[in-house]
Design a protein around this motif. Structure first.
Motif, PDB file in Angstrom:
ATOM      1  N   ARG A  80     -62.819  -7.087 -37.556  1.00  0.00           N
ATOM      2  CA  ARG A  80     -61.742  -6.312 -37.354  1.00  0.00           C
ATOM      3  C   ARG A  80     -61.145  -6.276 -36.110  1.00  0.00           C
ATOM      4  NH1 ARG A  80     -61.026  -1.453 -36.367  1.00  0.00           N
ATOM      5  NH2 ARG A  80     -63.122  -1.096 -36.770  1.00  0.00           N
ATOM      6  N   ARG A  81     -62.062  -5.830 -35.404  1.00  0.00           N
ATOM      7  CA  ARG A  81     -61.539  -5.729 -33.507  1.00  0.00           C
ATOM      8  C   ARG A  81     -61.000  -6.842 -33.223  1.00  0.00           C
ATOM      9  NH1 ARG A  81     -67.162  -2.900 -33.334  1.00  0.00           N
ATOM     10  NH2 ARG A  81     -66.279  -0.599 -33.704  1.00  0.00           N
ATOM     11  N   VAL A  82     -61.446  -7.787 -33.465  1.00  0.00           N
ATOM     12  CA  VAL A  82     -60.879  -9.403 -33.036  1.00  0.00           C
ATOM     13  C   VAL A  82     -59.508  -9.275 -33.356  1.00  0.00           C
ATOM     14  CG1 VAL A  82     -61.010 -11.799 -33.209  1.00  0.00           C
ATOM     15  CG2 VAL A  82     -63.201 -10.505 -32.827  1.00  0.00           C
ATOM     16  N   GLY A  94     -61.770 -17.742 -33.438  1.00  0.00           N
ATOM     17  CA  GLY A  94     -63.113 -18.475 -33.186  1.00  0.00           C
ATOM     18  C   GLY A  94     -62.660 -19.763 -33.217  1.00  0.00           C
ATOM     19  N   THR A  95     -61.865 -20.564 -33.985  1.00  0.00           N
ATOM     20  CA  THR A  95     -61.575 -21.988 -34.012  1.00  0.00           C
ATOM     21  C   THR A  95     -60.960 -22.270 -32.837  1.00  0.00           C
ATOM     22  OG1 THR A  95     -61.348 -21.832 -36.445  1.00  0.00           O
ATOM     23  CG2 THR A  95     -60.595 -23.297 -35.428  1.00  0.00           C
ATOM     24  N   SER A 106     -69.599 -16.141 -25.489  1.00  0.00           N
ATOM     25  CA  SER A 106     -69.632 -16.032 -23.930  1.00  0.00           C
ATOM     26  C   SER A 106     -68.282 -16.147 -23.192  1.00  0.00           C
ATOM     27  CB  SER A 106     -70.551 -17.295 -23.602  1.00  0.00           C
ATOM     28  OG  SER A 106     -70.134 -18.381 -23.998  1.00  0.00           O
ATOM     29  N   ASP A 107     -67.273 -16.749 -23.591  1.00  0.00           N
ATOM     30  CA  ASP A 107     -66.361 -17.038 -23.155  1.00  0.00           C
ATOM     31  C   ASP A 107     -65.095 -16.010 -23.169  1.00  0.00           C
ATOM     32  OD1 ASP A 107     -66.988 -19.410 -21.689  1.00  0.00           O
ATOM     33  OD2 ASP A 107     -66.961 -20.438 -23.689  1.00  0.00           O
ATOM     34  N   SER A 108     -65.071 -15.153 -24.183  1.00  0.00           N
ATOM     35  CA  SER A 108     -64.070 -14.125 -24.325  1.00  0.00           C
ATOM     36  C   SER A 108     -64.143 -13.022 -23.367  1.00  0.00           C
ATOM     37  CB  SER A 108     -64.065 -13.718 -25.752  1.00  0.00           C
ATOM     38  OG  SER A 108     -65.070 -12.887 -26.009  1.00  0.00           O
ATOM     39  N   ARG A 114     -69.425  -5.595 -30.152  1.00  0.00           N
ATOM     40  CA  ARG A 114     -68.501  -4.852 -30.674  1.00  0.00           C
ATOM     41  C   ARG A 114     -67.247  -6.044 -31.085  1.00  0.00           C
ATOM     42  NH1 ARG A 114     -67.003  -0.088 -30.225  1.00  0.00           N
ATOM     43  NH2 ARG A 114     -64.793  -0.539 -29.762  1.00  0.00           N
ATOM     44  N   TYR A 115     -67.244  -7.236 -30.874  1.00  0.00           N
ATOM     45  CA  TYR A 115     -66.443  -8.363 -31.406  1.00  0.00           C
ATOM     46  C   TYR A 115     -67.122  -9.367 -31.876  1.00  0.00           C
ATOM     47  CZ  TYR A 115     -63.193  -5.495 -28.621  1.00  0.00           C
ATOM     48  OH  TYR A 115     -62.190  -4.460 -28.111  1.00  0.00           O
TER      49      TYR A 115
END
Length: 160
Positions: A80-82, A94-95, A106-108, A114-115
């Motif tokens: 949900r946080r995403v 994610g896609t 690793s890249d966000s 939490r995400y």
């Protein structure tokens, strides 16, 4: 469903899916009806899922079916946080990362505790107001969580 989408065509398809499932409104009654529909679909199939619907910070609906656990509630919060941060489904986010050859974890630069950009959380966008909430399913493989949320929204909106 087992292979996670990772190409620009999948990004386009998931984006179009979101646009097609825009709501006219999101009332408490609408959240109840959508949540009840999700519970009915899950019960018919004996799916061990937890379901959550929010408008802004307010939880309007929550159900935990047999076989689900508190871990599913944690996954709901992470997915949900995403959606709240990016305004797109957790699967679409994610896609997008995978389509660029990146890893969300690793890249966000966001805390993976939490995400989670795993499928299952879908933005509830209202025509003229944008994203006002989320519907999230947890308990199945992520593509199946996403598919269940989309199936319910498609039926709920009458666009299927």
């Amino acid at each position: 469903m087992s292979t996670l989408p990772a190409d620009p065509a999948a990004v386009e398809e998931l984006t179009a899916q979101q646009e097609a499932l825009t709501l006219d409104r999101l009332t408490h009654e609408d959240a109840w009806a959508l949540g009840t529909l999700l519970v009915e679909l899950a019960r018919e199939r004996a799916l061990p899922v937890a379901i959550d619907i929010r408008r802004g910070p307010q939880q309007l609906f929550h159900a935990a079916l047999p076989g689900s656990s508190a871990d599913n509630d944690d996954w709901i919060d992470r997915k949900r946080r995403v959606v709240e941060r990016y305004g797109d489904s957790s699967l679409l986010v994610g896609t997008r990362f995978r389509a660029r050859g990146k890893s969300f974890d690793s890249d966000s630069r966001l805390d993976p505790a939490r995400y989670a950009a795993h499928g299952g959380s879908f933005p509830l966008a209202v025509r003229g107001a944008g994203v006002v909430g989320t519907v999230t399913v947890s308990g199945l493989p992520q593509l199946d969580d996403h598919a269940l949320a989309v199936e319910a929204l498609t039926r709920f909106t009458g666009r299927g």
